[in-house]
Every structure is written in structure tokens, then in C-alpha cells.
Design a protein around this motif. Structure first.
Motif, PDB file in Angstrom:
ATOM      1  N   GLY A   1      -2.785   1.684 -16.950  1.00 56.58           N
ATOM      2  CA  GLY A   1      -2.233   1.061 -15.753  1.00 56.58           C
ATOM      3  C   GLY A   1      -1.741  -0.327 -16.064  1.00 56.58           C
ATOM      4  O   GLY A   1      -1.650  -0.724 -17.223  1.00 56.58           O
TER       5      GLY A   1
ATOM      6  N   THR B   1       1.118   0.212  -4.101  1.00 54.15           N
ATOM      7  CA  THR B   1       0.180   0.462  -5.202  1.00 54.15           C
ATOM      8  C   THR B   1       0.276   1.885  -5.736  1.00 54.15           C
ATOM      9  O   THR B   1       0.110   2.101  -6.943  1.00 54.15           O
ATOM     10  CB  THR B   1      -1.266   0.157  -4.763  1.00 54.15           C
ATOM     11  OG1 THR B   1      -1.608   0.950  -3.631  1.00 54.15           O
ATOM     12  CG2 THR B   1      -1.434  -1.325  -4.446  1.00 54.15           C
TER      13      THR B   1
ATOM     14  N   SER C   1      -7.984  -5.489  -8.830  1.00 57.91           N
ATOM     15  CA  SER C   1      -7.615  -4.216  -9.444  1.00 57.91           C
ATOM     16  C   SER C   1      -7.925  -3.064  -8.507  1.00 57.91           C
ATOM     17  O   SER C   1      -8.981  -3.027  -7.878  1.00 57.91           O
ATOM     18  CB  SER C   1      -8.376  -4.019 -10.760  1.00 57.91           C
ATOM     19  OG  SER C   1      -8.001  -5.003 -11.690  1.00 57.91           O
ATOM     20  N   ILE C   2      -6.991  -2.126  -8.445  1.00 59.28           N
ATOM     21  CA  ILE C   2      -7.135  -0.937  -7.607  1.00 59.28           C
ATOM     22  C   ILE C   2      -7.092   0.275  -8.530  1.00 59.28           C
ATOM     23  O   ILE C   2      -6.157   0.422  -9.315  1.00 59.28           O
ATOM     24  CB  ILE C   2      -6.013  -0.877  -6.554  1.00 59.28           C
ATOM     25  CG1 ILE C   2      -6.025  -2.159  -5.708  1.00 59.28           C
ATOM     26  CG2 ILE C   2      -6.151   0.375  -5.695  1.00 59.28           C
ATOM     27  CD1 ILE C   2      -4.774  -2.377  -4.897  1.00 59.28           C
ATOM     28  N   TYR C   3      -8.109   1.120  -8.411  1.00 62.64           N
ATOM     29  CA  TYR C   3      -8.229   2.309  -9.257  1.00 62.64           C
ATOM     30  C   TYR C   3      -8.063   3.562  -8.409  1.00 62.64           C
ATOM     31  O   TYR C   3      -8.646   3.665  -7.327  1.00 62.64           O
ATOM     32  CB  TYR C   3      -9.604   2.350  -9.937  1.00 62.64           C
ATOM     33  CG  TYR C   3      -9.799   1.228 -10.917  1.00 62.64           C
ATOM     34  CD1 TYR C   3      -9.686   1.443 -12.290  1.00 62.64           C
ATOM     35  CD2 TYR C   3     -10.104  -0.051 -10.477  1.00 62.64           C
ATOM     36  CE1 TYR C   3      -9.868   0.403 -13.190  1.00 62.64           C
ATOM     37  CE2 TYR C   3     -10.285  -1.096 -11.372  1.00 62.64           C
ATOM     38  CZ  TYR C   3     -10.156  -0.860 -12.725  1.00 62.64           C
ATOM     39  OH  TYR C   3     -10.327  -1.887 -13.613  1.00 62.64           O
ATOM     40  N   TYR C   4      -7.278   4.486  -8.931  1.00 65.43           N
ATOM     41  CA  TYR C   4      -7.074   5.774  -8.279  1.00 65.43           C
ATOM     42  C   TYR C   4      -7.455   6.886  -9.239  1.00 65.43           C
ATOM     43  O   TYR C   4      -7.169   6.792 -10.441  1.00 65.43           O
ATOM     44  CB  TYR C   4      -5.597   5.968  -7.911  1.00 65.43           C
ATOM     45  CG  TYR C   4      -5.089   5.036  -6.848  1.00 65.43           C
ATOM     46  CD1 TYR C   4      -5.358   5.268  -5.504  1.00 65.43           C
ATOM     47  CD2 TYR C   4      -4.318   3.925  -7.173  1.00 65.43           C
ATOM     48  CE1 TYR C   4      -4.882   4.417  -4.519  1.00 65.43           C
ATOM     49  CE2 TYR C   4      -3.825   3.072  -6.192  1.00 65.43           C
ATOM     50  CZ  TYR C   4      -4.113   3.321  -4.876  1.00 65.43           C
ATOM     51  OH  TYR C   4      -3.628   2.483  -3.903  1.00 65.43           O
TER      52      TYR C   4
ATOM     53  N   ILE D   1       1.149   2.864  -9.672  1.00 68.75           N
ATOM     54  CA  ILE D   1       0.381   3.638 -10.652  1.00 68.75           C
ATOM     55  C   ILE D   1       1.225   4.783 -11.199  1.00 68.75           C
ATOM     56  O   ILE D   1       1.139   5.118 -12.385  1.00 68.75           O
ATOM     57  CB  ILE D   1      -0.991   4.119 -10.122  1.00 68.75           C
ATOM     58  CG1 ILE D   1      -1.840   4.669 -11.277  1.00 68.75           C
ATOM     59  CG2 ILE D   1      -0.873   5.131  -9.023  1.00 68.75           C
ATOM     60  CD1 ILE D   1      -2.030   3.742 -12.473  1.00 68.75           C
TER      61      ILE D   1
ATOM     62  N   VAL E   1      -3.091  -2.062 -10.995  1.00 66.65           N
ATOM     63  CA  VAL E   1      -3.369  -0.693 -10.576  1.00 66.65           C
ATOM     64  C   VAL E   1      -3.695   0.142 -11.815  1.00 66.65           C
ATOM     65  O   VAL E   1      -3.068  -0.009 -12.865  1.00 66.65           O
ATOM     66  CB  VAL E   1      -2.193  -0.070  -9.799  1.00 66.65           C
ATOM     67  CG1 VAL E   1      -2.014  -0.752  -8.463  1.00 66.65           C
ATOM     68  CG2 VAL E   1      -0.907  -0.116 -10.602  1.00 66.65           C
TER      69      VAL E   1
ATOM     70  N   HIS F   1      -8.228   7.246  -3.681  1.00 64.43           N
ATOM     71  CA  HIS F   1      -8.612   5.887  -4.055  1.00 64.43           C
ATOM     72  C   HIS F   1     -10.024   5.959  -4.620  1.00 64.43           C
ATOM     73  O   HIS F   1     -10.884   6.645  -4.069  1.00 64.43           O
ATOM     74  CB  HIS F   1      -8.579   4.980  -2.819  1.00 64.43           C
ATOM     75  CG  HIS F   1      -9.147   3.630  -3.069  1.00 64.43           C
ATOM     76  ND1 HIS F   1     -10.456   3.311  -2.762  1.00 64.43           N
ATOM     77  CD2 HIS F   1      -8.602   2.514  -3.604  1.00 64.43           C
ATOM     78  CE1 HIS F   1     -10.675   2.047  -3.097  1.00 64.43           C
ATOM     79  NE2 HIS F   1      -9.570   1.539  -3.602  1.00 64.43           N
TER      80      HIS F   1
ATOM     81  N   LEU G   1       1.158  -4.662 -10.530  1.00 67.27           N
ATOM     82  CA  LEU G   1       1.983  -4.338  -9.374  1.00 67.27           C
ATOM     83  C   LEU G   1       3.220  -5.228  -9.439  1.00 67.27           C
ATOM     84  O   LEU G   1       3.112  -6.433  -9.676  1.00 67.27           O
ATOM     85  CB  LEU G   1       1.188  -4.623  -8.093  1.00 67.27           C
ATOM     86  CG  LEU G   1       1.879  -4.355  -6.760  1.00 67.27           C
ATOM     87  CD1 LEU G   1       2.031  -2.852  -6.541  1.00 67.27           C
ATOM     88  CD2 LEU G   1       1.068  -4.980  -5.634  1.00 67.27           C
TER      89      LEU G   1
ATOM     90  N   THR H   1     -11.655  -0.641  -5.461  1.00 67.84           N
ATOM     91  CA  THR H   1     -10.895  -1.890  -5.443  1.00 67.84           C
ATOM     92  C   THR H   1     -11.877  -3.015  -5.725  1.00 67.84           C
ATOM     93  O   THR H   1     -12.981  -3.023  -5.183  1.00 67.84           O
ATOM     94  CB  THR H   1     -10.211  -2.120  -4.080  1.00 67.84           C
ATOM     95  OG1 THR H   1      -9.277  -1.061  -3.860  1.00 67.84           O
ATOM     96  CG2 THR H   1      -9.464  -3.450  -4.051  1.00 67.84           C
TER      97      THR H   1
END
Length: 148
Positions: free
Chosen positions: A36, A45, A86-89, A49, A9, A66, A39, A69
Motif C-alpha cells: 500500500g 481510500t 493508516s487505513i487497512y482493508y 488501495i 492505505v 475495513h 492517499l 484505522t
């Protein structure tokens, strides 16, 4: 047969037209990435973060939205038998903070494992060449396109 996944994340902290990036020394490699990390089992998620930003920067954040991803296969740079997702916020600081930043790449106080330094990069100056990992490279391009 099992296929391990490594879920990551990342936070896109944007202020005054610039985004925060981290330079780190990991497994003997100097890398540039967005702040980041991984997880942990049992957390969501968004909690991840928030935790990662607190651990890395001491900044209390909230998620704005969000951003991206991973939508392609990416093996881990540190374990070729694991797939990275990978998850980006986009995030914002929700309390005052003081974070030492620099303009110099890899401006570590000491060249030792786990060293970290931070820089603000103007979004209009982002380049995929400025990042180490393929997913961060894609996000840099997407972020620049979105903010253009």
C-alpha cells in the motif's frame, strides 16, 4: 499553526492462510510492511488501495472489508512534524495474477532506491517483530488474533 497529516492505505491480501507482505528500500532503509501507500489528493481510500495494489503488484483487487484505522498518535518515520493515519482493508484479487514472491527477506534484484519484493507469511507465524513500522506491528498482532 497547521499540522500535516499523512494518510496511508494498506491491503491485507490473504490466501491459503497467508498474508502478502512487501519488503522495500525507501530512503536508504530496508523496511517490511503490508502493500500500500499514500492517499493522493482527490481520491477516496478505497480507490487509493486499488491504485496502490495495481502500482505495486499489478493485481486488480476489491475491498472485502475495513480492518483497522490508526487509533493512536504516530509521527511519520520520514517527517517528525507529520502525523500518520493508516487505513487497512482486507482485499481479494478479482482477476488472475502472477506475482513473483520469495521466501527470503529483502530479496531485491538490485539494492537501489524503490526496490521491492514480496513474501507470503502464514498468519499463524506473524510477529510484530517482522514489521518495521509501529502501525503495521499492531495490525500484524490484530490479524493474528482475528484469524486464531
Amino acid at each position: 499553526m497547521s499540522y500535516p497529516f499523512n494518510v496511508r492505505v494498506y491491503g491485507l491480501l490473504i490466501e491459503n492462510g497467508s498474508v502478502l507482505v512487501a519488503d522495500e528500500l525507501i530512503h536508504g532503509r530496508s523496511i517490511t510492511k503490508f502493500p500500500g501507500g499514500g492517499l493522493e489528493f482527490g481520491e477516496g481510500t478505497i480507490d487509493a488501495i486499488k491504485r496502490e495494489m495495481m502500482e505495486e503488484t499489478s493485481i486488480v483487487v476489491e475491498v472485502v472489508k475495513h480492518f483497522y484505522t490508526t487509533d493512536f498518535f504516530q509521527p511519520s518515520a520520514f517527517n517528525a512534524k507529520a502525523q500518520v493515519i493508516s487505513i487497512y482493508y482486507t482485499i481479494k484479487a478479482i482477476s488472475p495474477y502472477s506475482l513473483h514472491t520469495t521466501e527470503k527477506v529483502f530479496d531485491f534484484p538490485e539494492m537501489k532506491e524503490g526496490a521491492i519484493s514480496f513474501r507470503w507469511i502464514p498468519i499463524h507465524s506473524l510477529s510484530e517483530d517482522g514489521f518495521t513500522f509501529p502501525i503495521d506491528k499492531k495490525v500484524a498482532v490484530l490479524l493474528q488474533k482475528e484469524r486464531a
